[in-house]
Design a protein around this motif. Structure first.
Motif, PDB file in Angstrom:
ATOM      1  N   UNK A 184      44.927  38.429  28.965  1.00  0.00           N
ATOM      2  CA  UNK A 184      45.724  37.200  28.919  1.00  0.00           C
ATOM      3  C   UNK A 184      45.211  36.286  30.030  1.00  0.00           C
ATOM      4  N   UNK A 185      45.627  35.039  29.997  1.00  0.00           N
ATOM      5  CA  UNK A 185      45.261  34.137  31.082  1.00  0.00           C
ATOM      6  C   UNK A 185      45.795  34.642  32.413  1.00  0.00           C
ATOM      7  N   UNK A 186      46.994  35.185  32.402  1.00  0.00           N
ATOM      8  CA  UNK A 186      47.592  35.715  33.631  1.00  0.00           C
ATOM      9  C   UNK A 186      46.813  36.910  34.162  1.00  0.00           C
ATOM     10  N   UNK A 187      46.390  37.790  33.266  1.00  0.00           N
ATOM     11  CA  UNK A 187      45.623  38.964  33.692  1.00  0.00           C
ATOM     12  C   UNK A 187      44.268  38.560  34.276  1.00  0.00           C
ATOM     13  N   UNK A 188      43.593  37.625  33.615  1.00  0.00           N
ATOM     14  CA  UNK A 188      42.313  37.146  34.136  1.00  0.00           C
ATOM     15  C   UNK A 188      42.514  36.522  35.511  1.00  0.00           C
ATOM     16  N   UNK A 189      43.541  35.708  35.640  1.00  0.00           N
ATOM     17  CA  UNK A 189      43.824  35.063  36.920  1.00  0.00           C
ATOM     18  C   UNK A 189      44.068  36.099  38.008  1.00  0.00           C
ATOM     19  N   UNK A 190      44.832  37.125  37.691  1.00  0.00           N
ATOM     20  CA  UNK A 190      45.137  38.180  38.659  1.00  0.00           C
ATOM     21  C   UNK A 190      43.851  38.872  39.119  1.00  0.00           C
ATOM     22  N   UNK A 191      43.007  39.266  38.173  1.00  0.00           N
ATOM     23  CA  UNK A 191      41.756  39.953  38.517  1.00  0.00           C
ATOM     24  C   UNK A 191      40.811  39.061  39.324  1.00  0.00           C
ATOM     25  N   UNK A 192      40.862  37.756  39.068  1.00  0.00           N
ATOM     26  CA  UNK A 192      39.980  36.814  39.764  1.00  0.00           C
ATOM     27  C   UNK A 192      40.570  36.313  41.080  1.00  0.00           C
ATOM     28  N   UNK A 193      41.844  36.597  41.310  1.00  0.00           N
ATOM     29  CA  UNK A 193      42.478  36.143  42.543  1.00  0.00           C
ATOM     30  C   UNK A 193      42.762  34.649  42.574  1.00  0.00           C
ATOM     31  N   UNK A 249      45.237  31.378  40.477  1.00  0.00           N
ATOM     32  CA  UNK A 249      46.488  31.198  39.745  1.00  0.00           C
ATOM     33  C   UNK A 249      46.209  31.072  38.242  1.00  0.00           C
ATOM     34  N   UNK A 250      47.237  31.325  37.463  1.00  0.00           N
ATOM     35  CA  UNK A 250      47.121  31.178  36.010  1.00  0.00           C
ATOM     36  C   UNK A 250      46.791  29.739  35.647  1.00  0.00           C
ATOM     37  N   UNK A 251      47.269  28.803  36.465  1.00  0.00           N
ATOM     38  CA  UNK A 251      46.999  27.390  36.204  1.00  0.00           C
ATOM     39  C   UNK A 251      45.505  27.061  36.309  1.00  0.00           C
ATOM     40  N   UNK A 252      44.799  27.765  37.179  1.00  0.00           N
ATOM     41  CA  UNK A 252      43.349  27.570  37.281  1.00  0.00           C
ATOM     42  C   UNK A 252      42.694  27.977  35.970  1.00  0.00           C
ATOM     43  N   UNK A 253      43.069  29.135  35.443  1.00  0.00           N
ATOM     44  CA  UNK A 253      42.499  29.604  34.172  1.00  0.00           C
ATOM     45  C   UNK A 253      42.867  28.640  33.047  1.00  0.00           C
ATOM     46  N   UNK A 254      44.111  28.187  33.018  1.00  0.00           N
ATOM     47  CA  UNK A 254      44.524  27.220  31.994  1.00  0.00           C
ATOM     48  C   UNK A 254      43.680  25.949  32.080  1.00  0.00           C
ATOM     49  N   UNK A 255      43.503  25.436  33.286  1.00  0.00           N
ATOM     50  CA  UNK A 255      42.705  24.222  33.467  1.00  0.00           C
ATOM     51  C   UNK A 255      41.263  24.436  33.033  1.00  0.00           C
ATOM     52  N   UNK A 300      39.553  20.917  31.863  1.00  0.00           N
ATOM     53  CA  UNK A 300      39.881  19.999  32.955  1.00  0.00           C
ATOM     54  C   UNK A 300      39.000  20.330  34.151  1.00  0.00           C
ATOM     55  N   UNK A 301      38.339  19.349  34.664  1.00  0.00           N
ATOM     56  CA  UNK A 301      37.404  19.562  35.770  1.00  0.00           C
ATOM     57  C   UNK A 301      38.093  19.437  37.128  1.00  0.00           C
ATOM     58  N   UNK A 302      39.318  19.925  37.208  1.00  0.00           N
ATOM     59  CA  UNK A 302      40.075  19.799  38.461  1.00  0.00           C
ATOM     60  C   UNK A 302      39.816  20.948  39.430  1.00  0.00           C
ATOM     61  N   UNK A 303      39.131  21.963  39.001  1.00  0.00           N
ATOM     62  CA  UNK A 303      38.966  23.136  39.852  1.00  0.00           C
ATOM     63  C   UNK A 303      37.696  23.016  40.687  1.00  0.00           C
ATOM     64  N   UNK A 304      37.541  23.945  41.605  1.00  0.00           N
ATOM     65  CA  UNK A 304      36.380  23.968  42.483  1.00  0.00           C
ATOM     66  C   UNK A 304      35.497  25.158  42.133  1.00  0.00           C
ATOM     67  N   UNK A 305      34.270  25.105  42.616  1.00  0.00           N
ATOM     68  CA  UNK A 305      33.353  26.233  42.400  1.00  0.00           C
ATOM     69  C   UNK A 305      33.956  27.511  42.986  1.00  0.00           C
TER      70      UNK A 305
END
Length: 77
Positions: free
Chosen positions: A20-29, A31-37, A42-47
């Motif tokens: 799920x998006x939440x699981x991916x976010x958790x493993x990557x450290x 937030x779920x909002x980063x995965x959603x973006x 949406x190019x709001x995230x950083x490298x």
């Protein structure tokens, strides 16, 4: 690679991994909002936030272009 292609690639790999998006976010450290973006293109995230998501999914972005080989040789010296 265009950002919308990266978004599609991340979503496809996440689904194939059965995460799920939440699981991916958790493993990557991140937030779920980063995965959603990321998946929405949406190019709001950083490298700094994109890199761990790509790592969890075992994805790599490789530079490509006419001077990349010369750059790699310079980096090795």
């Amino acid at each position: 690679m265009r950002f919308n292609k990266i978004a599609s690639l991340i979503a496809w790999h996440r689904k194939r991994a059965g995460l799920s998006q939440s699981e991916l976010a958790h493993h990557a450290g991140v937030s779920r909002y980063v995965v959603q973006d990321l998946e929405a293109g949406h190019a709001r995230t950083t490298w700094k936030k994109l890199e761990p998501v790509m790592e969890v999914l075992n994805l790599r972005l490789e530079p490509e272009g006419p001077l990349v080989d010369a750059w790699r040789r310079d980096e090795q010296q």
